[in-house]
Each structure stands twice: as structure tokens, then as C-alpha cells.
Design a protein around this motif. Structure first.
Motif, PDB file in Angstrom:
ATOM      1  N   UNK A  35       0.824  -1.211   0.000  1.00  0.00           N
ATOM      2  CA  UNK A  35       0.000   0.000   0.000  1.00  0.00           C
ATOM      3  C   UNK A  35       0.857   1.259   0.000  1.00  0.00           C
ATOM      4  N   UNK A  36       2.021   1.220   0.625  1.00  0.00           N
ATOM      5  CA  UNK A  36       2.922   2.377   0.620  1.00  0.00           C
ATOM      6  C   UNK A  36       3.479   2.634  -0.774  1.00  0.00           C
ATOM      7  N   UNK A  50      -0.540  18.588   2.859  1.00  0.00           N
ATOM      8  CA  UNK A  50      -1.049  18.498   4.235  1.00  0.00           C
ATOM      9  C   UNK A  50      -0.885  17.065   4.748  1.00  0.00           C
ATOM     10  N   UNK A  51       0.277  16.485   4.437  1.00  0.00           N
ATOM     11  CA  UNK A  51       0.546  15.089   4.776  1.00  0.00           C
ATOM     12  C   UNK A  51       1.262  15.026   6.123  1.00  0.00           C
ATOM     13  N   UNK A  56      -2.349  10.294   7.710  1.00  0.00           N
ATOM     14  CA  UNK A  56      -1.832   9.010   7.243  1.00  0.00           C
ATOM     15  C   UNK A  56      -2.163   7.972   8.303  1.00  0.00           C
ATOM     16  N   UNK A  57      -2.997   7.020   7.933  1.00  0.00           N
ATOM     17  CA  UNK A  57      -3.471   6.006   8.867  1.00  0.00           C
ATOM     18  C   UNK A  57      -3.067   4.633   8.357  1.00  0.00           C
ATOM     19  N   UNK A  64      -1.480   1.164   4.495  1.00  0.00           N
ATOM     20  CA  UNK A  64      -1.415   2.616   4.630  1.00  0.00           C
ATOM     21  C   UNK A  64      -2.632   3.227   3.960  1.00  0.00           C
ATOM     22  N   UNK A  65      -3.279   4.155   4.645  1.00  0.00           N
ATOM     23  CA  UNK A  65      -4.467   4.825   4.120  1.00  0.00           C
ATOM     24  C   UNK A  65      -4.252   6.322   4.270  1.00  0.00           C
TER      25      UNK A  65
END
Length: 167
Positions: A35-36, A50-51, A56-57, A64-65
Motif C-alpha cells: 500500500x505504501x 497536508x501530509x 496518514x493512517x 497505509x491509508x
């Protein structure tokens, strides 16, 4: 990632998925890796800003979401002061899972940086070789297809039956 806990992400994964080397920990790390890599490619293309760790969850299986797409495609907080000039966020904490050795030469690091052929796949979907007329007809076809696709309604029904999520 790690905002609700004083531990680092590596420790949180051990708490949530079991000890290092256990099947559940290794599966969660593999999910995080895959996912990354997808997050990195999509961030390169879409340029979300705005990371920070609140946006980042990771989910219940380690993926990673990224949430909150209020700043995307070159817009950012602070009138584009360019604080977030990297194409995507890759913190030391994240690399604890992506490259436990920390040398950026490990097998897991190589897997992260060499996932698939995203640019080739992007070319196949966007058809840069098309003329303006061909591109217009292509856009009309894919929009019509998306509107008429029965699988979208079927997926909505499954989500409603399983999760109670209405369309």
C-alpha cells in the motif's frame, strides 16, 4: 500513524499484529509495503499536501491509508509556501517497516521501490498518443461506461448488506 500512542510505528505494529517474525506481523508489513508503494505512485501523480501523521493512517491489516484530500494537485496550506516539496511523505518511522535494516539496500526496500510498472500502466489508461478527437471520444466512452456499469451498483449493494453503508 503513531499519534495516539507514544510508541513508534514499528512498536505499534508489534502490539497490533504480534511479534516480529510472526505470520500476522509479516502479513501486516507486506500489506504496508504494497500500500505504501501505491501511495507513493499516486502521490507522485496527484500531489496531495497536508501530509502529516493525522492524515496518514493504517487499517486493521496494516495497509497505509491516506485521508483528507482537501489539498491536491499543487494546492497546499499556507498559499503554496512549498514546505512539502517531496513528492510523497516517507518518514523514518515509515521506513522502519519498509526497510528494517535502515540501509535502503535491503530486500524489502528493493520491493518498495520496484513495485510494478506504474508509468507503463498509466500510459495504457491515458493514451497520450491519441489525437484530440480520439481523446474526446475515449473520455465519452469511459464516462458512459462508468455511468452504466452494473458492477458499481452491485458493489454498493454488497457494502450496504455487509456494512450498512448506503449509497
Amino acid at each position: 500513524m503513531g499519534e495516539t500512542n507514544d510508541s513508534g510505528l514499528y512498536e505499534i505494529f508489534q502490539q497490533d499484529f504480534g511479534p516480529v517474525g510472526s505470520p500476522s506481523f509479516e502479513a501486516a508489513c507486506e500489506n504496508f509495503l504494497i500500500s505504501s508503494a501505491g501511495y507513493a505512485v499516486s502521490s507522485l501523480l496527484l500531489q496531495p499536501k497536508d501530509r502529516h501523521n493525522w492524515n496518514l493512517l493504517f487499517d486493521s491489516v496494516g495497509r497505509l491509508v491516506h485521508i483528507d484530500f482537501g489539498f491536491i494537485l499543487e494546492t497546499s496550506p499556507g498559499n503554496n509556501m512549498r514546505f512539502e516539496s517531496a513528492h510523497f511523505k516517507l518518514s523514518r518511522e515509515m521506513t522502519q517497516l519498509l526497510d528494517p535494516s535502515g540501509v535502503m539496500k535491503s530486500d524489502t526496500w528493493y520491493q518498495f521501490v520496484s513495485r510494478g510498472d506504474p508509468i507503463g500502466n498509466l500510459r495504457k489508461r491515458f493514451h497520450p498518443e491519441m489525437s484530440e478527437r480520439e481523446a474526446t471520444n475515449f473520455r465519452i466512452r469511459i464516462c458512459t461506461d462508468a455511468y452504466n456499469k452494473w458492477t458499481n451498483a452491485g458493489y454498493d449493494l454488497i457494502q450496504y448488506l455487509q456494512q450498512g453503508i448506503e449509497k
